[in-house]
Write a protein that holds these residues in place. Structure first.
Motif, PDB file in Angstrom:
ATOM      1  N   LEU A  30       0.825  -1.206   0.000  1.00 40.75           N
ATOM      2  CA  LEU A  30       0.000   0.000   0.000  1.00 40.75           C
ATOM      3  C   LEU A  30       0.863   1.261   0.000  1.00 40.75           C
ATOM      4  O   LEU A  30       1.601   1.528   0.941  1.00 40.75           O
ATOM      5  CB  LEU A  30      -0.928   0.003   1.217  1.00 40.75           C
ATOM      6  N   LEU A  31       0.747   2.046  -1.053  1.00 47.92           N
ATOM      7  CA  LEU A  31       1.449   3.323  -1.139  1.00 47.92           C
ATOM      8  C   LEU A  31       0.665   4.422  -0.433  1.00 47.92           C
ATOM      9  O   LEU A  31       1.246   5.288   0.224  1.00 47.92           O
ATOM     10  CB  LEU A  31       1.671   3.699  -2.605  1.00 47.92           C
ATOM     11  N   GLY A  32      -0.635   4.404  -0.569  1.00 49.22           N
ATOM     12  CA  GLY A  32      -1.448   5.431   0.069  1.00 49.22           C
ATOM     13  C   GLY A  32      -2.913   5.262  -0.276  1.00 49.22           C
ATOM     14  O   GLY A  32      -3.306   4.335  -0.991  1.00 49.22           O
ATOM     15  N   ILE A  33      -3.737   6.185   0.228  1.00 52.72           N
ATOM     16  CA  ILE A  33      -5.185   6.081   0.121  1.00 52.72           C
ATOM     17  C   ILE A  33      -5.751   7.368  -0.451  1.00 52.72           C
ATOM     18  O   ILE A  33      -5.355   8.472  -0.061  1.00 52.72           O
ATOM     19  CB  ILE A  33      -5.817   5.844   1.514  1.00 52.72           C
ATOM     20  N   ILE A  34      -6.684   7.220  -1.384  1.00 50.63           N
ATOM     21  CA  ILE A  34      -7.545   8.321  -1.796  1.00 50.63           C
ATOM     22  C   ILE A  34      -8.931   8.007  -1.259  1.00 50.63           C
ATOM     23  O   ILE A  34      -9.497   6.958  -1.568  1.00 50.63           O
ATOM     24  CB  ILE A  34      -7.592   8.478  -3.324  1.00 50.63           C
ATOM     25  N   TYR A  35      -9.463   8.892  -0.434  1.00 48.00           N
ATOM     26  CA  TYR A  35     -10.791   8.678   0.139  1.00 48.00           C
ATOM     27  C   TYR A  35     -11.737   9.699  -0.468  1.00 48.00           C
ATOM     28  O   TYR A  35     -11.580  10.905  -0.284  1.00 48.00           O
ATOM     29  CB  TYR A  35     -10.763   8.824   1.660  1.00 48.00           C
ATOM     30  N   GLY A  36     -12.739   9.237  -1.227  1.00 47.42           N
ATOM     31  CA  GLY A  36     -13.629  10.141  -1.942  1.00 47.42           C
ATOM     32  C   GLY A  36     -15.078  10.022  -1.503  1.00 47.42           C
ATOM     33  O   GLY A  36     -15.550   8.945  -1.126  1.00 47.42           O
ATOM     34  N   THR A  37     -15.788  11.145  -1.573  1.00 38.98           N
ATOM     35  CA  THR A  37     -17.216  11.169  -1.243  1.00 38.98           C
ATOM     36  C   THR A  37     -18.006  11.714  -2.432  1.00 38.98           C
ATOM     37  O   THR A  37     -17.540  12.603  -3.144  1.00 38.98           O
ATOM     38  CB  THR A  37     -17.498  12.044  -0.006  1.00 38.98           C
ATOM     39  N   THR A  38     -19.203  11.178  -2.643  1.00 37.82           N
ATOM     40  CA  THR A  38     -20.037  11.617  -3.755  1.00 37.82           C
ATOM     41  C   THR A  38     -20.471  13.070  -3.572  1.00 37.82           C
ATOM     42  O   THR A  38     -20.437  13.866  -4.506  1.00 37.82           O
ATOM     43  CB  THR A  38     -21.274  10.713  -3.890  1.00 37.82           C
ATOM     44  N   LEU A  39     -20.872  13.444  -2.350  1.00 38.93           N
ATOM     45  CA  LEU A  39     -21.236  14.822  -2.044  1.00 38.93           C
ATOM     46  C   LEU A  39     -20.026  15.569  -1.508  1.00 38.93           C
ATOM     47  O   LEU A  39     -19.261  15.025  -0.692  1.00 38.93           O
ATOM     48  CB  LEU A  39     -22.356  14.866  -1.006  1.00 38.93           C
ATOM     49  N   THR A  40     -19.838  16.802  -1.951  1.00 38.91           N
ATOM     50  CA  THR A  40     -18.781  17.641  -1.391  1.00 38.91           C
ATOM     51  C   THR A  40     -19.162  17.981   0.037  1.00 38.91           C
ATOM     52  O   THR A  40     -20.198  18.605   0.285  1.00 38.91           O
ATOM     53  CB  THR A  40     -18.634  18.941  -2.206  1.00 38.91           C
ATOM     54  N   ARG A  41     -18.344  17.570   0.998  1.00 34.83           N
ATOM     55  CA  ARG A  41     -18.747  17.737   2.395  1.00 34.83           C
ATOM     56  C   ARG A  41     -17.572  17.602   3.348  1.00 34.83           C
ATOM     57  O   ARG A  41     -16.485  17.158   2.969  1.00 34.83           O
ATOM     58  CB  ARG A  41     -19.803  16.699   2.752  1.00 34.83           C
ATOM     59  N   ARG A  42     -17.826  17.989   4.588  1.00 30.63           N
ATOM     60  CA  ARG A  42     -16.889  17.712   5.668  1.00 30.63           C
ATOM     61  C   ARG A  42     -17.001  16.232   6.028  1.00 30.63           C
ATOM     62  O   ARG A  42     -18.102  15.695   6.155  1.00 30.63           O
ATOM     63  CB  ARG A  42     -17.224  18.577   6.883  1.00 30.63           C
ATOM     64  N   ALA A  43     -15.874  15.563   6.168  1.00 32.39           N
ATOM     65  CA  ALA A  43     -15.865  14.138   6.478  1.00 32.39           C
ATOM     66  C   ALA A  43     -15.182  13.902   7.822  1.00 32.39           C
ATOM     67  O   ALA A  43     -14.431  14.752   8.318  1.00 32.39           O
ATOM     68  CB  ALA A  43     -15.132  13.361   5.386  1.00 32.39           C
ATOM     69  N   GLU A  44     -15.460  12.749   8.401  1.00 40.48           N
ATOM     70  CA  GLU A  44     -14.799  12.318   9.639  1.00 40.48           C
ATOM     71  C   GLU A  44     -14.018  11.049   9.308  1.00 40.48           C
ATOM     72  O   GLU A  44     -14.531   9.937   9.462  1.00 40.48           O
ATOM     73  CB  GLU A  44     -15.826  12.067  10.741  1.00 40.48           C
ATOM     74  N   PRO A  45     -12.766  11.186   8.827  1.00 44.41           N
ATOM     75  CA  PRO A  45     -11.997  10.000   8.422  1.00 44.41           C
ATOM     76  C   PRO A  45     -11.814   9.033   9.579  1.00 44.41           C
ATOM     77  O   PRO A  45     -11.626   9.428  10.730  1.00 44.41           O
ATOM     78  CB  PRO A  45     -10.650  10.602   7.975  1.00 44.41           C
ATOM     79  N   SER A  46     -11.883   7.745   9.258  1.00 43.83           N
ATOM     80  CA  SER A  46     -11.700   6.719  10.285  1.00 43.83           C
ATOM     81  C   SER A  46     -10.240   6.688  10.728  1.00 43.83           C
ATOM     82  O   SER A  46      -9.345   7.131  10.000  1.00 43.83           O
ATOM     83  CB  SER A  46     -12.097   5.350   9.737  1.00 43.83           C
ATOM     84  N   PRO A  47      -9.953   6.172  11.939  1.00 49.12           N
ATOM     85  CA  PRO A  47      -8.572   6.131  12.438  1.00 49.12           C
ATOM     86  C   PRO A  47      -7.613   5.425  11.488  1.00 49.12           C
ATOM     87  O   PRO A  47      -6.436   5.798  11.409  1.00 49.12           O
ATOM     88  CB  PRO A  47      -8.706   5.367  13.758  1.00 49.12           C
ATOM     89  N   ALA A  48      -8.100   4.437  10.736  1.00 41.97           N
ATOM     90  CA  ALA A  48      -7.217   3.693   9.832  1.00 41.97           C
ATOM     91  C   ALA A  48      -6.609   4.594   8.768  1.00 41.97           C
ATOM     92  O   ALA A  48      -5.469   4.386   8.336  1.00 41.97           O
ATOM     93  CB  ALA A  48      -7.994   2.553   9.176  1.00 41.97           C
ATOM     94  N   LEU A  49      -7.329   5.616   8.346  1.00 41.29           N
ATOM     95  CA  LEU A  49      -6.832   6.500   7.286  1.00 41.29           C
ATOM     96  C   LEU A  49      -5.677   7.366   7.754  1.00 41.29           C
ATOM     97  O   LEU A  49      -4.832   7.782   6.953  1.00 41.29           O
ATOM     98  CB  LEU A  49      -7.966   7.380   6.756  1.00 41.29           C
ATOM     99  N   PHE A  50      -5.616   7.646   9.049  1.00 43.65           N
ATOM    100  CA  PHE A  50      -4.529   8.471   9.575  1.00 43.65           C
ATOM    101  C   PHE A  50      -3.236   7.686   9.752  1.00 43.65           C
ATOM    102  O   PHE A  50      -2.182   8.264  10.017  1.00 43.65           O
ATOM    103  CB  PHE A  50      -4.950   9.098  10.918  1.00 43.65           C
ATOM    104  N   LYS A  51      -3.298   6.358   9.602  1.00 39.56           N
ATOM    105  CA  LYS A  51      -2.100   5.534   9.746  1.00 39.56           C
ATOM    106  C   LYS A  51      -1.332   5.396   8.440  1.00 39.56           C
ATOM    107  O   LYS A  51      -0.268   4.787   8.407  1.00 39.56           O
ATOM    108  CB  LYS A  51      -2.488   4.142  10.265  1.00 39.56           C
ATOM    109  N   HIS A  52      -1.885   5.924   7.357  1.00 37.27           N
ATOM    110  CA  HIS A  52      -1.265   5.811   6.036  1.00 37.27           C
ATOM    111  C   HIS A  52      -1.262   7.194   5.365  1.00 37.27           C
ATOM    112  O   HIS A  52      -1.920   8.117   5.821  1.00 37.27           O
ATOM    113  CB  HIS A  52      -2.051   4.824   5.161  1.00 37.27           C
ATOM    114  N   ARG A  53      -0.495   7.308   4.271  1.00 36.83           N
ATOM    115  CA  ARG A  53      -0.621   8.507   3.448  1.00 36.83           C
ATOM    116  C   ARG A  53      -2.046   8.535   2.903  1.00 36.83           C
ATOM    117  O   ARG A  53      -2.485   7.585   2.261  1.00 36.83           O
ATOM    118  CB  ARG A  53       0.359   8.474   2.281  1.00 36.83           C
ATOM    119  N   THR A  54      -2.745   9.628   3.138  1.00 32.36           N
ATOM    120  CA  THR A  54      -4.144   9.718   2.701  1.00 32.36           C
ATOM    121  C   THR A  54      -4.421  11.098   2.117  1.00 32.36           C
ATOM    122  O   THR A  54      -4.002  12.111   2.681  1.00 32.36           O
ATOM    123  CB  THR A  54      -5.115   9.457   3.871  1.00 32.36           C
ATOM    124  N   VAL A  55      -5.128  11.105   1.003  1.00 33.43           N
ATOM    125  CA  VAL A  55      -5.614  12.348   0.400  1.00 33.43           C
ATOM    126  C   VAL A  55      -7.136  12.239   0.320  1.00 33.43           C
ATOM    127  O   VAL A  55      -7.667  11.231  -0.155  1.00 33.43           O
ATOM    128  CB  VAL A  55      -5.023  12.578  -1.007  1.00 33.43           C
TER     129      VAL A  55
END
Length: 327
Positions: free
Chosen positions: A115-140
């Protein structure tokens, strides 16, 4: 690059795309010229970073979408991320978790050291609450942002897009420009309304709340709100629909009232859905740049993996005006 972006009135991402001559990017000639002129005036010299290489054992990017709805945005963004990753010999894996943190943690653990990193996308443009797992990796974050701005994010330039759409109607000589907005409480609706109001203020046109109507992104609300707007004592001669589907309903209502587009009323949409090419007349609209957003998100991950240091940032990508015949 931030100075060039400020001088040219565009996002930093747009400056990067223009000065790097990125292939396949849909930007107007006027925007490209404005960026190049600003760079020349400031004496900016582009730093060529050379080919970025991630660690050899990291060849997977996880593209996590909260949902794959009827709207095509996440599919388009995934295509952009995949094409950019292929330039560097990387693979992008798409998965839909519906915001389930346990599912996200399980999927990421299965990818292991690849795993090089994560792109986390949402259908609606909004404020998100990323899960703890996303903070353990490179995430955009793509089309969303976290409230504390701990993660980099890539978003559409909705506010500027709303301003451009409204100004296009004003430039066409329209004196009373209405807005059929999306659902209240959404980031896209809020920012497109701000852009609308900015355009009016910049052109010394008073804001009339009677000309702003709430829709629901569907053709039915475009039809209903157009009927209400045209029943005003002083009806609009230009209508900015906050998405193309409401513009379809707007067209139907105007046709039913015996009015012609654009002879009697000019109409501008937003999103550049496929249907915008096939309305009668074809719809002038703003491109929702999810393909470019996907490319930029992947590039941010590749930069970080290659050692390019940069703190959390928020990049807003230009929504380009697509000229057709409804104005």
């Amino acid at each position: 690059m931030m100075d060039v972006a400020s001088r040219a009135g565009v996002s930093q991402a747009t400056v990067s795309l223009v000065l790097n001559d990125s292939p396949g990017v849909r930007l107007s000639d006027a925007t490209r010229e404005r960026v190049r002129q600003a760079a020349e005036e400031l004496g900016y010299k582009l730093v060529r970073r050379g080919q970025r290489r991630a660690p050899a054992d990291q060849n997977l990017i996880a593209f996590i979408a909260d949902e794959m709805a009827t709207d095509p945005w996440m599919s388009i963004a995934f295509d952009g991320a995949r094409e950019k990753a292929l330039e560097y010999g990387l693979t992008v894996c798409l998965t839909v978790t519906r915001g389930d943190p346990d599912a996200e943690a399980m999927i990421l653990s299965q990818m292991g050291q690849q795993l090089l990193g994560i792109i986390y996308g949402t259908t609606l443009t909004r404020r998100a609450e990323p899960s703890p797992a996303l903070f353990k990796h490179r995430t955009v974050l793509l089309n969303c942002y976290d409230g504390k701005r701990k993660l980099p994010s890539v978003l559409p330039g909705e506010l500027v897009g709303g301003r451009v759409a409204t100004e296009r109607l004003i430039q066409a000589g329209r004196k009373r420009v209405a807005l059929i907005n999306g659902q209240e409480g959404l980031d896209a609706s809020r920012d497109r309304l701000k852009g609308y109001r900015q355009a009016l203020a910049s052109n010394d046109i008073s804001f009339d709340p009677a000309l702003v109507r709430p829709g629901n992104w569907e053709p039915s609300s475009g039809y209903e709100m157009t009927q209400l707007l045209m029943a005003l004592d002083s009806p609009p001669d230009g209508i900015f629909c906050a998405n193309d589907m409401m513009a379809v309903g707007c067209f139907d209502a105007l046709r039913e009232l015996g009015l012609k587009v654009p002879d009697d009323v000019s109409v501008v949409g937003f999103d550049d859905r496929e249907i915008a090419q096939f309305t009668r007349p074809p719809l002038t609209t703003l491109l929702l740049p999810h393909y470019e957003m996907g490319e930029i998100a992947a590039e941010l991950l590749i930069d970080a993996a290659g050692g390019l240091k940069g703190g959390p940032t928020q990049i807003k990508v230009e929504c380009t005006l697509v000229e057709r015949d409804s104005v």
